[in-house]
Design an enzyme around this catalytic site. Structure first.
Site, short mmCIF file in Angstrom:
data_model
loop_
_atom_site.label_atom_id
_atom_site.label_comp_id
_atom_site.label_asym_id
_atom_site.label_seq_id
_atom_site.Cartn_x
_atom_site.Cartn_y
_atom_site.Cartn_z
N GLU A 264 0.83 -1.20 0.00
CA GLU A 264 0.00 0.00 0.00
C GLU A 264 0.87 1.25 0.00
OE1 GLU A 264 -3.94 -0.47 2.27
OE2 GLU A 264 -2.53 -1.70 3.43
N ALA A 307 2.05 3.09 8.19
CA ALA A 307 1.54 4.08 7.24
C ALA A 307 2.38 5.35 7.27
CB ALA A 307 0.09 4.41 7.57
N ARG A 372 10.54 3.29 16.89
CA ARG A 372 9.45 4.13 17.40
C ARG A 372 9.96 5.54 17.65
NH1 ARG A 372 6.45 0.97 22.20
NH2 ARG A 372 4.81 2.36 21.49
N GLN A 373 9.05 6.43 17.95
CA GLN A 373 9.43 7.79 18.35
C GLN A 373 8.78 8.11 19.69
OE1 GLN A 373 8.25 10.98 15.67
NE2 GLN A 373 10.06 12.16 16.22
N SER A 375 6.92 9.99 22.13
CA SER A 375 5.93 11.04 21.89
C SER A 375 6.12 12.26 22.78
CB SER A 375 4.51 10.47 22.08
OG SER A 375 4.35 9.99 23.39
#
Length: 396
Positions: A264, A307, A372-373, A375
């Site tokens: 996708e 995504a 990951r980041q 937050s």
């Protein structure tokens, strides 16, 4: 003219005599193609369509084709990396005589090169619409026909991705308007624009590109789905079970999948995705011209690209890149000591330094990493992945 060959043993003797002749070379790839010529310049080849592609195989057929050319008055030049010639009715008659022992058997999956000659023989006058091309060395292609033969070899899975020399292919091909699978010279459309528009014959142009679409030339496997033909370029390679969704998906030439993959996002040129992986909506795998310093990117098996994520370093198996983040060669990634030990356990053969901050390039090809980041701080972090990426078997 080649005398009619009446038995398999005669055919074998014939092939041996051809292959043992002076200067003969077995080709790396060869095939007969129907060519589309320019509407304005008939000497310009815009496209080559191969019904059968031979790649490191079927050398007996290659010998038949070479001898058929020679008996048609065409000298085959074995000295270069490729040779292209226009075939005629005499060539077809010669090949029919050589292939005579196999004509009745040439149906279905049997003797496909013979089937090509049978169809050409039934067509009668074939004019100048058919060419034969031999590739003797994997050098940069010099002709449109050779470019297309290599693109076919990739898309049919006869050659591995990244294994063929396509340097200069863009310079060889002509930028054309594609109407269905028919290419039109842009100059021809410009010169005839007024008349065609007033007569209502101006074509509905699907795209303008040097490369055709994958589905204009390739029949995919039964369990492969491509929901929008514009999303896959000729020269891409799609393993059985691949699904290419509409929207932000795209697979460029010399790129593709090695097994069932959900696509996708964008798989740029020379990028390869392993079996069971998921390229999420809008995700981008950088190509060799878009920030990887010329290094092609491979994605391992059962890996998830979230995504709108961006991946510019090779990833191993079982990795996850969270949605919306970018992992590039220079990205600073924080790995806490306890997570680093888990990552080392998942990669026992890798030499991983004992430190907390890594560049993305230092983590290339490692298995089982979850990017990951944070937050709250915005810091890029990595942990040992604890999730298993599994595709829906009903969809692939």
């Amino acid at each position: 003219m080649i005398d009619r060959i009446n038995s398999v043993d005669e055919f074998k003797e014939f092939i041996n005599s051809v292959e043992n002749s002076n200067n003969y070379r077995k080709p790396l790839g060869f095939g007969i193609a129907r060519v589309d010529r320019g509407q304005k310049n008939a000497d310009r080849i815009l496209q080559a369509t191969f019904p059968v592609v031979n790649w490191d195989e079927n050398f007996g057929s290659a010998a038949v084709f070479v001898k058929s050319l020679q008996e048609s008055g065409i000298d085959v030049d074995f000295s270069g990396s490729e040779f292209v010639a226009t075939i005629d009715d005499t060539f077809v008659k010669n090949a029919m005589n050589a292939f005579a022992p196999f004509i009745s058997e040439a149906v279905g999956d049997a003797h496909k090169n013979v089937q090509v000659i049978k169809v050409l023989n039934e067509m009668g006058d074939i004019g100048r619409d058919f060419k034969i091309v031999f590739i003797f060395e994997d050098d940069a292609p010099k002709s449109v026909e050779a470019v297309y033969l290599k693109l076919y070899a990739l898309s049919l899975g006869k050659a591995k991705l990244r294994s063929l020399n396509l340097n200069g292919a863009f310079g060889v091909l002509t930028n054309v308007a594609w109407v269905g699978r028919t290419p039109y010279e842009l100059d021809y459309l410009r010169e005839n624009e007024i008349e065609m528009k007033l007569n209502g014959t101006f074509p509905n142009i699907d795209s303008v590109d040097k490369f055709p679409r994958y589905l204009q030339h390739i029949i995919p496997a039964d369990n492969t789905r491509i929901l929008d033909a514009s999303k896959v370029r000729m020269g891409a390679q799609l393993a059985p079970g691949t699904t290419v969704m509409p929207g932000a998906s795209y697979i460029n030439f010399n790129a593709g999948t090695l097994g069932p993959v959900m696509v996708e996002g964008r798989i740029s040129s020379s990028a390869i995705v392993g079996s069971g992986s998921d390229v999420g909506g809008g995700a981008s795998i950088l190509g060799v011209l878009s920030g990887t310093d010329g290094n092609p990117i491979s994605i391992g098996e059962n890996t998830l690209l979230g995504a709108n994520s961006v991946t510019g370093v090779p990833l191993g198996d079982g990795c996850i890149v969270d949605a919306g983040i970018a992992i590039l060669a220079g990205t600073k990634v924080h790995i806490k000591p306890e997570e680093l030990e888990k990552i080392k356990e998942a990669n026992p053969d890798a030499k991983i330094e004992d430190k907390e901050y890594f560049k993305g390039a230092e983590l290339a090809n490692l298995n089982g990493i979850h990017y990951r980041q944070d937050s709250t701080t915005g810091e890029m972090i990595a942990k040992r992945s604890t999730r298993e990426v599994k595709l829906n078997e009903e969809l692939h």
